[in-house]
Design a protein around this motif. Structure first.
Motif, PDB file in Angstrom:
ATOM      1  N   PHE A  13       0.819  -1.204   0.000  1.00 50.25           N
ATOM      2  CA  PHE A  13       0.000   0.000   0.000  1.00 50.25           C
ATOM      3  C   PHE A  13       0.855   1.257   0.000  1.00 50.25           C
ATOM      4  CE2 PHE A  13       0.746  -0.781   4.466  1.00 50.25           C
ATOM      5  CZ  PHE A  13       0.943   0.477   5.007  1.00 50.25           C
ATOM      6  N   VAL A  14       0.235   2.349  -0.462  1.00 51.92           N
ATOM      7  CA  VAL A  14       0.829   3.678  -0.403  1.00 51.92           C
ATOM      8  C   VAL A  14      -0.145   4.548   0.374  1.00 51.92           C
ATOM      9  CG1 VAL A  14       1.620   5.678  -1.715  1.00 51.92           C
ATOM     10  CG2 VAL A  14       1.997   3.377  -2.620  1.00 51.92           C
ATOM     11  N   ASP A  15       0.312   5.076   1.484  1.00 47.88           N
ATOM     12  CA  ASP A  15      -0.520   5.931   2.337  1.00 47.88           C
ATOM     13  C   ASP A  15      -0.454   7.359   1.806  1.00 47.88           C
ATOM     14  OD1 ASP A  15      -1.748   7.329   4.410  1.00 47.88           O
ATOM     15  OD2 ASP A  15       0.037   7.280   5.666  1.00 47.88           O
ATOM     16  N   THR A  16      -1.615   7.949   1.563  1.00 46.82           N
ATOM     17  CA  THR A  16      -1.657   9.338   1.082  1.00 46.82           C
ATOM     18  C   THR A  16      -2.436  10.236   2.042  1.00 46.82           C
ATOM     19  OG1 THR A  16      -3.573   8.816  -0.309  1.00 46.82           O
ATOM     20  CG2 THR A  16      -1.402   8.701  -1.342  1.00 46.82           C
ATOM     21  N   PHE A  17      -2.543   9.808   3.303  1.00 43.81           N
ATOM     22  CA  PHE A  17      -3.185  10.653   4.304  1.00 43.81           C
ATOM     23  C   PHE A  17      -2.396  11.956   4.465  1.00 43.81           C
ATOM     24  CE2 PHE A  17      -4.529   6.444   6.199  1.00 43.81           C
ATOM     25  CZ  PHE A  17      -5.854   6.573   5.834  1.00 43.81           C
ATOM     26  N   ALA A  18      -3.089  13.008   4.811  1.00 43.72           N
ATOM     27  CA  ALA A  18      -2.437  14.303   5.021  1.00 43.72           C
ATOM     28  C   ALA A  18      -1.580  14.312   6.285  1.00 43.72           C
ATOM     29  CB  ALA A  18      -3.480  15.415   5.085  1.00 43.72           C
ATOM     30  N   GLY A  44      -1.351   9.670  -8.131  1.00 44.90           N
ATOM     31  CA  GLY A  44      -2.586  10.358  -8.511  1.00 44.90           C
ATOM     32  C   GLY A  44      -3.334   9.625  -9.602  1.00 44.90           C
ATOM     33  N   ARG A  45      -2.605   9.084 -10.586  1.00 43.71           N
ATOM     34  CA  ARG A  45      -3.247   8.321 -11.660  1.00 43.71           C
ATOM     35  C   ARG A  45      -3.817   7.002 -11.126  1.00 43.71           C
ATOM     36  NH1 ARG A  45       1.304  10.344 -14.319  1.00 43.71           N
ATOM     37  NH2 ARG A  45       2.343   8.333 -14.485  1.00 43.71           N
ATOM     38  N   ILE A  46      -3.128   6.395 -10.185  1.00 45.54           N
ATOM     39  CA  ILE A  46      -3.643   5.158  -9.581  1.00 45.54           C
ATOM     40  C   ILE A  46      -4.931   5.451  -8.803  1.00 45.54           C
ATOM     41  CG2 ILE A  46      -3.189   3.397  -7.822  1.00 45.54           C
ATOM     42  CD1 ILE A  46      -0.229   3.498  -8.780  1.00 45.54           C
ATOM     43  N   HIS A  47      -4.976   6.570  -8.105  1.00 41.09           N
ATOM     44  CA  HIS A  47      -6.183   6.955  -7.353  1.00 41.09           C
ATOM     45  C   HIS A  47      -7.390   7.109  -8.273  1.00 41.09           C
ATOM     46  CE1 HIS A  47      -5.366   7.617  -3.110  1.00 41.09           C
ATOM     47  NE2 HIS A  47      -4.148   8.000  -3.436  1.00 41.09           N
TER      48      HIS A  47
END
Length: 71
Positions: A13-18, A44-47
């Motif tokens: 996983f990649v965490d993108t929480f602020a 961003g493209r994966i999201h």
């Protein structure tokens, strides 16, 4: 960037929480960081890909092949 080996894992996983996810405690192994704008753009493209909710986690509908290099 981490590895979740819990009940349904292991999952990458990649965490993108602020903010840092302190609620994880020691449940996952974090082994990398996203440090450049080009890599962040890929995330961003994966999201934007189709996904579903699975018990509080968002999972992609289809696998995404990738390569990883260590510097």
């Amino acid at each position: 960037v981490g590895w979740a080996g819990g009940g349904g894992g292991p999952d990458f996983f990649v965490d993108t929480f602020a903010e840092p996810a302190v609620f994880w405690r020691n449940w996952h192994t974090v082994w990398g960081t996203v440090e450049d704008e080009e890599s962040l753009a890929v995330i961003g493209r994966i999201h934007a890909l189709p996904k579903r909710d699975r018990g509080g986690m968002t999972m992609l509908d289809k696998d995404v092949p990738f390569t990883l290099s260590l510097r």
